[in-house]
Design an enzyme around this catalytic site. Structure first.
Site, PDB file in Angstrom:
ATOM      1  N   SER A 142       0.864  -1.281   0.059  1.00 31.33           N
ATOM      2  CA  SER A 142      -0.096  -0.013  -0.026  1.00 31.33           C
ATOM      3  C   SER A 142       0.833   1.350   0.020  1.00 31.33           C
ATOM      4  O   SER A 142       1.911   1.380   0.463  1.00 31.33           O
ATOM      5  CB  SER A 142      -0.746  -0.021   1.163  1.00 31.33           C
ATOM      6  OG  SER A 142      -1.369   1.305   1.520  1.00 31.33           O
ATOM      7  N   TYR A 155      -2.031  -0.758  10.212  1.00 35.65           N
ATOM      8  CA  TYR A 155      -2.161  -0.868   8.916  1.00 35.65           C
ATOM      9  C   TYR A 155      -0.821  -0.838   8.345  1.00 35.65           C
ATOM     10  O   TYR A 155      -0.208  -1.525   7.543  1.00 35.65           O
ATOM     11  CB  TYR A 155      -3.289  -0.213   8.377  1.00 35.65           C
ATOM     12  CG  TYR A 155      -3.363  -0.517   6.838  1.00 35.65           C
ATOM     13  CD1 TYR A 155      -3.871  -1.805   6.313  1.00 35.65           C
ATOM     14  CD2 TYR A 155      -2.946   0.412   5.813  1.00 35.65           C
ATOM     15  CE1 TYR A 155      -4.115  -2.017   5.006  1.00 35.65           C
ATOM     16  CE2 TYR A 155      -3.447  -0.079   4.715  1.00 35.65           C
ATOM     17  CZ  TYR A 155      -3.847  -1.119   4.030  1.00 35.65           C
ATOM     18  OH  TYR A 155      -4.009  -1.495   2.811  1.00 35.65           O
TER      19      TYR A 155
END
Ligand code: NDP
Length: 245
Positions: A142, A155
């Site tokens: 990501s 995350y």
């Protein structure tokens, strides 16, 4: 083997979003795809979508946090199609929350899915790739692996682990294997905000609807890495909407 046509490609997290679009895209270009995720009905629908367009696909209920499930996924590729050319480790969960909410089950799920899940994939595919003297790991991280924004600490940490593990694996992979890290920015999928508290989820969905790119943009990036000649290893791709800061 170079290109995409004829390659045997296993993908995790293939029941929706980026994984689904990538599976459909690769199958349309002649790949034989082996799809893993937990929701059987959604997986069956993706297999149907591919086969109704003349593609070859098989779906297996797989939880990436379970080592034996990844062994089944890679084993199915070899048994059914005789080999495994690529493993796309894409399964993920974006249960984002501030630390003060102490959503420790969500922290555990992100570590288990992104870190242990990736390692389970490496453990299952590496011996196959070594035996074949060829193989390609494509790992989905990501943009959060490059820039941590509140409240995405856990995350971002797990996606940073995906980035570091990919580079470590690449350094040990030798001339026969390829390792590609693909890091998407905001992408228009159902996963954005899923599992987050209502306020965070609403904010993430608002941002997604304002700036996200379609999942097909990530599918194309993954396809680009896979279709290069066998001696070309695309190390990292960061792909985001032009609207994302
Ligand atoms: P989705 O929620 O649509 O897809 C997530 C996929 O992962 C689903 O197929 C889900 O299937 C699967 N999955 C989740 N946990 C597990 C598990 N334990 N075992 C097996 N499969 C699992 O979201 P996206 O398509 O957006 O996410 C795909 C990847 O892209 C994730 O790694 C995410 O972190 C990453 N990403 C997404 C961005 C975005 O803005 N959308 C931005 C940057 C990265 P099932 O529930 O059926 O198991």
């Amino acid at each position: 083997m170079s290109g995409i046509n004829g390659k045997v490609i296993a993908l995790t997290g293939a029941s929706s979003g980026i994984g689904e679009e990538t599976a459909v895209h690769l199958a349309a270009r002649g790949a034989r795809v082996v799809l893993g995720a937990r929701r059987k009905e959604r997986l069956d629908a993706v297999v149907e979508r591919i086969t109704s367009q003349g593609g070859e696909a098989v779906g297996l209920v797989v939880d990436v946090t379970r080592r034996e499930d990844l062994a089944r996924l890679t084993g199915e590729a070899v048994e059914r199609f005789g080999r495994l050319d690529v493993l796309v480790s894409n399964a993920g969960t974006m249960a984002i929350s501030p630390f003060d909410e102490l959503r420790q089950d969500d922290w555990d799920a992100m570590v288990a899915t992104h870190v242990t899940g990736l390692l389970n994939g490496i453990g299952a595919a590496l011996p196959v790739f070594r035996r074949q003297r060829s193989g390609h790991f494509v790992n989905v991280a990501s943009t959060a692996a490059y820039l941590v924004k509140s409240p995405q600490g856990v995350y971002a940490a797990t996606k940073t682990a995906v980035k570091i593990l990919s580079e470590g694996l690449r350094q040990e992979s030798g001339p026969d294997l390829r390792v590609t890290l693909v890091s998407p920015g905001f992408t228009d999928t159902e996963g954005v905000g899923k599992g987050a508290g209502p306020e965070i989820a609403a904010e993430l969905v608002r941002q997604r609807d304002e700036i996200a790119m379609p999942p097909s943009a990530v599918a194309s990036a993954i396809a680009y890495a896979i279709e290069q000649p066998a001696h070309v290893d695309v190390g990292e791709i960061v792909v985001r909407s032009t609207a994302q800061a």
